[in-house]
Write a protein that holds these residues in place. Structure first.
Motif, PDB file in Angstrom:
ATOM      1  N   GLU A  86       0.830  -1.202   0.000  1.00 45.63           N
ATOM      2  CA  GLU A  86       0.000   0.000   0.000  1.00 45.63           C
ATOM      3  C   GLU A  86       0.867   1.255   0.000  1.00 45.63           C
ATOM      4  O   GLU A  86       1.962   1.273   0.578  1.00 45.63           O
ATOM      5  N   PRO A  87       0.385   2.337  -0.624  1.00 44.95           N
ATOM      6  CA  PRO A  87       1.216   3.542  -0.753  1.00 44.95           C
ATOM      7  C   PRO A  87       1.608   4.189   0.564  1.00 44.95           C
ATOM      8  O   PRO A  87       2.546   4.979   0.587  1.00 44.95           O
ATOM      9  N   LYS A  88       0.949   3.846   1.653  1.00 44.49           N
ATOM     10  CA  LYS A  88       1.353   4.435   2.935  1.00 44.49           C
ATOM     11  C   LYS A  88       2.758   3.986   3.340  1.00 44.49           C
ATOM     12  O   LYS A  88       3.394   4.605   4.188  1.00 44.49           O
ATOM     13  N   ILE A 199      -9.033  -1.735  -1.114  1.00 49.79           N
ATOM     14  CA  ILE A 199     -10.007  -0.724  -0.710  1.00 49.79           C
ATOM     15  C   ILE A 199      -9.319   0.419   0.010  1.00 49.79           C
ATOM     16  O   ILE A 199      -9.758   1.575  -0.060  1.00 49.79           O
ATOM     17  N   TRP A 200      -8.207   0.142   0.685  1.00 48.33           N
ATOM     18  CA  TRP A 200      -7.450   1.198   1.359  1.00 48.33           C
ATOM     19  C   TRP A 200      -7.006   2.241   0.334  1.00 48.33           C
ATOM     20  O   TRP A 200      -7.209   3.447   0.507  1.00 48.33           O
ATOM     21  N   THR A 201      -6.410   1.760  -0.768  1.00 50.61           N
ATOM     22  CA  THR A 201      -5.937   2.663  -1.815  1.00 50.61           C
ATOM     23  C   THR A 201      -7.100   3.326  -2.533  1.00 50.61           C
ATOM     24  O   THR A 201      -7.042   4.516  -2.874  1.00 50.61           O
ATOM     25  N   LEU A 284     -15.482   6.331   8.414  1.00 52.67           N
ATOM     26  CA  LEU A 284     -14.805   5.046   8.286  1.00 52.67           C
ATOM     27  C   LEU A 284     -13.691   5.065   7.242  1.00 52.67           C
ATOM     28  O   LEU A 284     -13.033   4.048   7.016  1.00 52.67           O
ATOM     29  N   ASP A 285     -13.478   6.210   6.620  1.00 53.79           N
ATOM     30  CA  ASP A 285     -12.371   6.364   5.683  1.00 53.79           C
ATOM     31  C   ASP A 285     -11.111   6.886   6.374  1.00 53.79           C
ATOM     32  O   ASP A 285     -10.053   6.985   5.750  1.00 53.79           O
ATOM     33  N   VAL A 307     -12.429  -1.421   7.651  1.00 51.25           N
ATOM     34  CA  VAL A 307     -13.167  -1.606   6.395  1.00 51.25           C
ATOM     35  C   VAL A 307     -12.441  -2.602   5.506  1.00 51.25           C
ATOM     36  O   VAL A 307     -13.055  -3.518   4.938  1.00 51.25           O
ATOM     37  N   ALA A 308     -11.125  -2.433   5.386  1.00 56.30           N
ATOM     38  CA  ALA A 308     -10.336  -3.330   4.543  1.00 56.30           C
ATOM     39  C   ALA A 308     -10.415  -4.765   5.047  1.00 56.30           C
ATOM     40  O   ALA A 308     -10.508  -5.719   4.263  1.00 56.30           O
TER      41      ALA A 308
END
Length: 424
Positions: A86-88, A199-201, A284-285, A307-308
């Protein structure tokens, strides 16, 4: 070439599977925080292709720790670090690769933070700013960081360079357009909500203010899901409503290519947009951890991570998914003959084929294909460079030729299309 692949999720797994059919590298170290995921990928490759003689190795890594990334890279003598998480995690993997003296590739750039309002070029931090700010360090080290080398960004940027070099004398707009007719069903055959990518991205991209580039204005943002348009995608996908989304192409293409306007629009659909708006409404985002109850007492967890975790893993939904996904670039402007021209350059991935060949669903497989091709071009010296560069900085024709050349002739056998949409 010795590659440290960071992440053995859907895309990382597909990268290793695609690379297993190539011979341009000495070793790929498949690494993940969960070692069993890396080992799963190796087991599949050995079952499909037989013993690899040490070409593939599994390792545990902590992508959030640059020292861990550097340590694993040094341990295995990695010449290239391929970021497939993930980009984080971009900042830590980026730093770890440089510390280890390795070249670096990713498919999503460092995040915009805080999410700015117009004008985008004057407030906040843009996508990729943190990486481009370190270009001097990479140049001084004689190392290359090739950023945004997935499918979008990535192949779309290769298409942009090709259009600039071969098809147009002046470009009015470089417009990435992404659409699909994918459907996921449960065991009873009912259609379910199951995003085909992280979904995170997706939340990050779709709920941030979309960014647009205009030559006389620079970068600026619009509200999420703005400027809806119906775009007709090829190979039976058909008409899909697309909306503005924050995406790397808009930050990359103007750095390297001359165009009057650059946009990115994604075919989300009403249901997906509704879900994203609800997640935003409920908070929730968010990525800041909050305190919640658990069986073992209070814990802190980020709502977006919940959520993910609640949704199906995109890497596992392939057997229940049907349809195709299309990544492409719509280009308008003046052709090399001096007349107005409009074209759509694209690549379509069919889930039935990717599942049969690689047991990877088509969205993650299509994303994984392009960094493997880029790594091969780097290994042969066809692509070279130092500093922080996007795909547009390299000649497009060798990439597209290698991509389309039949497998029997040493290529990847993936045809790409050029749809002439010039009004007649």
């Amino acid at each position: 070439m010795r590659i440290l692949l960071v992440g053995a999720g859907g895309v990382g797994d597909a990268i290793a599977k695609i690379a297993a059919r190539r011979d341009f590298f000495e070793t790929i170290v498949v690494s993940d925080y969960d070692l069993s995921r890396a080992e799963r990928t190796l087991h599949w490759i050995e079952a499909k292709h037989g013993p690899q003689g040490g070409r593939f190795v599994a390792s545990r890594i902590d992508a959030s720790d640059p020292d861990s990334v550097a340590s694993v890279a040094r341990e295995h003598g990695a010449t290239h670090v391929m970021n497939a998480v993930e980009p984080k995690f971009v900042p830590t993997i980026f730093a770890g690769a440089l510390a280890a003296g390795a070249d670096y590739l990713d498919m999503a750039m460092s995040l915009s933070e805080p999410h700015p309002e117009s004008p985008y070029s004057e407030t906040g931090v843009k996508l990729g700013d943190d990486q481009f700010a370190q270009a001097g360090d990479w140049e001084a080290a004689g190392r290359l960081a090739l950023v945004g080398m997935g499918v979008e960004p990535g192949l779309s940027d290769v298409f942009a360079r090709y259009a600039s070099d071969e098809l147009f004398s002046e470009i009015d707009e470089l417009g990435t357009r992404d659409g699909a007719n994918l459907v996921v069903r449960d065991e009873a055959g009912n259609e379910i909500f199951a995003p085909s990518f992280s979904i995170w991205t997706t939340i990050e991209e779709c709920l941030n203010p979309p960014v647009i580039w205009e030559k006389d204005r620079g970068w600026y943002t619009t509200p999420p899901f703005s400027e809806p348009e119906t775009f007709v995608f090829p190979e039976g996908i058909g008409a899909v409503e697309c909306v503005n989304v924050e995406h790397e192409e808009v930050l990359l293409m103007p750095r390297f290519l001359d165009a009057k306007r650059v946009t990115f629009k994604y075919g989300l659909g009403d249901e997906f947009i509704g879900v994203l708006k609800t997640l935003n409404l409920l908070g929730l985002d968010k990525t800041t951890p909050i305190r919640v109850r658990s069986a073992n007492g209070p814990v802190e967890v980020a709502p977006r991570d919940v959520v993910a975790a609640a949704l199906p893993d995109p890497a596992t939904i392939g057997p229940r998914m049907t349809g195709k996904t299309c990544a492409g670039l719509w280009v308008t402007g003046t052709g090399t003959d001096g007349a107005h021209r409009e074209v759509y350059l694209y690549h379509v991935s069919d889930n039935e084929w990717t599942m049969a060949e690689y047991e990877s669903q088509c969205v993650v497989w299509q994303t994984a294909l392009n960094p493997v091709i880029a790594l091969e071009l780097l290994s042969t010296g066809v692509w070279t460079g130092t500093g922080v560069l996007g795909p547009e900085a390299f000649p497009a024709t060798p990439f597209l030729e290698l991509m389309a050349k039949p497998v029997a002739e040493g290529g990847y056998g993936q045809s790409w299309g050029l749809d002439d949409r010039t009004p007649r």
